[in-house]
Scaffold this active site. Structure first.
Site, PDB file in Angstrom:
ATOM      1  N   CYS A 119     -29.851  -9.836  -6.855  1.00 14.73           N
ATOM      2  CA  CYS A 119     -29.480 -10.378  -8.179  1.00 14.73           C
ATOM      3  C   CYS A 119     -29.467 -11.907  -8.196  1.00 14.73           C
ATOM      4  CB  CYS A 119     -28.100  -9.874  -8.599  1.00 14.73           C
ATOM      5  SG  CYS A 119     -27.994  -8.090  -8.690  1.00 14.73           S
ATOM      6  N   HIS A 264     -24.282 -14.357 -13.973  1.00 19.23           N
ATOM      7  CA  HIS A 264     -24.990 -13.101 -13.716  1.00 19.23           C
ATOM      8  C   HIS A 264     -24.267 -11.988 -14.470  1.00 19.23           C
ATOM      9  CE1 HIS A 264     -26.885  -9.752 -11.901  1.00 19.23           C
ATOM     10  NE2 HIS A 264     -25.844  -9.407 -11.154  1.00 19.23           N
ATOM     11  N   ASN A 294     -27.236  -4.420 -16.215  1.00 23.12           N
ATOM     12  CA  ASN A 294     -27.473  -5.381 -15.136  1.00 23.12           C
ATOM     13  C   ASN A 294     -28.955  -5.314 -14.750  1.00 23.12           C
ATOM     14  OD1 ASN A 294     -27.691  -6.762 -12.735  1.00 23.12           O
ATOM     15  ND2 ASN A 294     -25.922  -5.793 -11.750  1.00 23.12           N
TER      16      ASN A 294
HETATM   17  O1  UT7 Z   1     -25.075  -7.172  -9.371  1.00 26.36           O
HETATM   18  C1  UT7 Z   1     -24.019  -6.710  -8.575  1.00 26.36           C
HETATM   19  C2  UT7 Z   1     -24.025  -5.216  -8.530  1.00 26.36           C
HETATM   20  N1  UT7 Z   1     -22.944  -4.447  -8.948  1.00 26.36           N
HETATM   21  C3  UT7 Z   1     -21.749  -4.798  -9.481  1.00 26.36           C
HETATM   22  O2  UT7 Z   1     -21.426  -5.911  -9.691  1.00 26.36           O
HETATM   23  C4  UT7 Z   1     -20.799  -3.685  -9.796  1.00 26.36           C
HETATM   24  C5  UT7 Z   1     -19.366  -4.039  -9.489  1.00 26.36           C
HETATM   25  N2  UT7 Z   1     -18.441  -2.961  -9.736  1.00 26.36           N
HETATM   26  C6  UT7 Z   1     -18.124  -2.513 -10.980  1.00 26.36           C
HETATM   27  O3  UT7 Z   1     -18.625  -3.014 -11.970  1.00 26.36           O
HETATM   28  C7  UT7 Z   1     -17.075  -1.421 -11.124  1.00 26.36           C
HETATM   29  O4  UT7 Z   1     -16.429  -1.244  -9.880  1.00 26.36           O
HETATM   30  C8  UT7 Z   1     -17.672  -0.047 -11.595  1.00 26.36           C
HETATM   31  C9  UT7 Z   1     -18.166  -0.187 -13.039  1.00 26.36           C
HETATM   32  C10 UT7 Z   1     -18.813   0.368 -10.693  1.00 26.36           C
HETATM   33  C11 UT7 Z   1     -16.585   1.010 -11.555  1.00 26.36           C
HETATM   34  O5  UT7 Z   1     -15.484   0.620 -12.385  1.00 26.36           O
HETATM   35  P1  UT7 Z   1     -13.996   0.843 -11.892  1.00 26.36           P
HETATM   36  O6  UT7 Z   1     -13.114   0.384 -12.966  1.00 26.36           O
HETATM   37  O7  UT7 Z   1     -13.868   0.203 -10.536  1.00 26.36           O
HETATM   38  O8  UT7 Z   1     -13.914   2.424 -11.839  1.00 26.36           O
HETATM   39  P2  UT7 Z   1     -13.548   3.336 -10.585  1.00 26.36           P
HETATM   40  O9  UT7 Z   1     -14.663   3.328  -9.597  1.00 26.36           O
HETATM   41  O10 UT7 Z   1     -12.169   2.989 -10.117  1.00 26.36           O
HETATM   42  O11 UT7 Z   1     -13.477   4.749 -11.270  1.00 26.36           O
HETATM   43  C12 UT7 Z   1     -12.422   5.119 -12.176  1.00 26.36           C
HETATM   44  C13 UT7 Z   1     -12.665   6.534 -12.594  1.00 26.36           C
HETATM   45  C14 UT7 Z   1     -12.911   7.486 -11.428  1.00 26.36           C
HETATM   46  O12 UT7 Z   1     -12.341   8.742 -11.751  1.00 26.36           O
HETATM   47  P3  UT7 Z   1     -10.910   9.170 -11.132  1.00 26.36           P
HETATM   48  O13 UT7 Z   1     -11.097   9.149  -9.657  1.00 26.36           O
HETATM   49  O14 UT7 Z   1      -9.952   8.147 -11.627  1.00 26.36           O
HETATM   50  O15 UT7 Z   1     -10.703  10.529 -11.716  1.00 26.36           O
HETATM   51  C15 UT7 Z   1     -14.414   7.620 -11.398  1.00 26.36           C
HETATM   52  O16 UT7 Z   1     -14.842   8.836 -10.822  1.00 26.36           O
HETATM   53  O17 UT7 Z   1     -13.824   6.601 -13.423  1.00 26.36           O
HETATM   54  C16 UT7 Z   1     -14.731   7.566 -12.872  1.00 26.36           C
HETATM   55  N3  UT7 Z   1     -16.094   7.109 -13.156  1.00 26.36           N
HETATM   56  C17 UT7 Z   1     -16.748   7.435 -14.281  1.00 26.36           C
HETATM   57  N4  UT7 Z   1     -16.400   8.206 -15.334  1.00 26.36           N
HETATM   58  C18 UT7 Z   1     -17.293   8.336 -16.335  1.00 26.36           C
HETATM   59  C19 UT7 Z   1     -16.895   6.313 -12.402  1.00 26.36           C
HETATM   60  N5  UT7 Z   1     -18.062   6.111 -13.022  1.00 26.36           N
HETATM   61  C20 UT7 Z   1     -18.001   6.797 -14.193  1.00 26.36           C
HETATM   62  C21 UT7 Z   1     -18.890   6.976 -15.266  1.00 26.36           C
HETATM   63  N6  UT7 Z   1     -18.503   7.750 -16.305  1.00 26.36           N
HETATM   64  N7  UT7 Z   1     -20.121   6.412 -15.285  1.00 26.36           N
END
Ligand code: UT7
Length: 337
Positions: A119, A264, A294
């Site tokens: 990125c 970014h 992204n």
């Molecule tokens: O260019 C650089 C590349 N990437 C990044 O910069 C990404 C950086 N990370 C992020 O943006 C965030 O960590 C994510 C968007 C990937 C995840 O967001 P989060 O607020 O950290 O969510 P989480 O992983 O803590 O998940 C919360 C809940 C979980 O369910 P439980 O365990 O609480 O029941 C996940 O399983 O949300 C669930 N979940 C989803 N639900 C619906 C995770 N992804 C999804 C989804 N749809 N797409």
């Protein structure tokens, strides 16, 4: 070094593939919802390449560059160096910059170089642009930031697939001698902390884990993007904020003296957290994540192009950018448009 040379952005352009996946479209592929994606990431839709329509990275770069050339009022053969930032190339080789020279019909034999810093690749390229122009070695450099994450995503993995989209931004920079205008690339700062390199990786497809029938059958390594979202989120916020602050310190500027921040675009929550920590008003932050997701090394040049064409970014504006990606690479810098 010939210090009388300043770097000037003379043309910008962008291309996003025609096919669009809305959040609702994704709900038929994985267990997710429009509400979750919008609230947790700020993304509403993303553009995805159509291989049958040959929407390859070189084609996208051709389209974006044609717009940039028109803006610059420049003939394609005036470009004397092509730098192409891409994470997962169009072919193993030749490089995508060469394929772009071919697609554009440039016949002046200009050198063509790919950059892979994920990125952050566009920002790494920007530093090269500035050094090359100020050395007097090249006069007109085409810098492409393009990525096609759709080609290495698991379309059933809701943790990653909802976040990304495909896109391409092109910028043409010119070295201008003894310019009385303010335009310039004033400062760039690049970094990489490989401690967390494996937290954001595509482990197959290279020399270490080639795509063989055995590897595919054994499903030995993830064959699609592997990402530890929380680790990346935390590192992204801290690193992008620290780098942006260090640019202001070095340039002896404060937040009020910056017209636009172009970060970014990985997650709107990351961007808002940076603005909060950095004490920077969101009204002066350029975002396009809502429409494209992204797009990796395309996020900054496409957001920049949109802002120039909509009249937000004006000549003489001071623009701070900050970026982060796999590696974990990072970069920030200051430009006057
Ligand atoms: O260019 C650089 C590349 N990437 C990044 O910069 C990404 C950086 N990370 C992020 O943006 C965030 O960590 C994510 C968007 C990937 C995840 O967001 P989060 O607020 O950290 O969510 P989480 O992983 O803590 O998940 C919360 C809940 C979980 O369910 P439980 O365990 O609480 O029941 C996940 O399983 O949300 C669930 N979940 C989803 N639900 C619906 C995770 N992804 C999804 C989804 N749809 N797409």
């Amino acid at each position: 070094m010939t210090n009388s040379i300043k770097s000037k952005i003379v043309g910008t352009g962008r291309y996003h593939p025609k096919k669009i996946y809305t959040n609702d479209d994704l709900t038929s592929m994985m267990d997710t919802s429009d509400e979750w994606i919008r609230e947790r990431t700020g993304i509403k839709k993303r553009h995805i390449i159509d291989l049958e329509a040959k929407e390859y990275p070189s084609f996208m770069a051709q389209k974006a560059t044609e717009q940039a050339l028109e803006m610059a009022n420049m003939d394609r053969n005036e470009i004397d160096l092509i730098l192409y930032s891409i994470t997962y190339s169009e072919m193993s080789f030749p490089n995508t910059a060469s394929l772009t020279q071919l697609a554009l019909g440039i016949t002046n034999k200009c050198p063509c170089l790919d950059i892979n810093a994920a990125c952050t690749g566009w920002a790494y390229g920007l530093e090269l642009v500035d050094l090359y122009l100020k050395s007097g070695r090249y006069k007109n450099i085409l810098l492409i930031g393009c990525d096609v994450p759709s080609s290495f995503l698991d379309w059933e993995d809701r943790n990653t697939a909802v976040l990304f989209g495909d896109g391409c931004g092109a910028m043409i920079f010119q070295g201008v001698e003894n310019s009385s205008e303010e335009h310039d690339i004033h400062l760039t700062k690049l970094a990489c902390d490989a401690t967390h390199a494996m937290n954001l990786a595509l482990m197959t497809g290279g020399i270490r884990n080639p795509i063989t029938k055995e590897i595919l059958d054994a499903k030995k390594y993830p064959q699609t993007l592997h990402m530890d979202g929380k680790v990346i989120f935390k590192n992204a916020v801290k690193t992008m904020t620290d780098l942006a602050s260090s640019i202001l310190d070095k340039m002896n500027l404060n937040q009020e003296q910056i017209d636009w921040l172009v970060p970014h675009q990985a997650n709107i929550r990351i961007i808002e957290a940076i603005a909060r920590r950095f004490d920077f008003p969101m009204e002066k932050v350029i975002t396009n994540i809502e429409d494209y997701g992204n797009t990796s090394s395309a996020t900054i040049p496409t957001a920049f192009d949109e802002a120039v064409r909509s009249g937000k970014i004006q000549r003489g504006n001071k623009i701070l950018f900050t970026s982060f990606g796999s590696g974990l690479t990072s970069a920030a810098g200051l430009i006057t448009y």
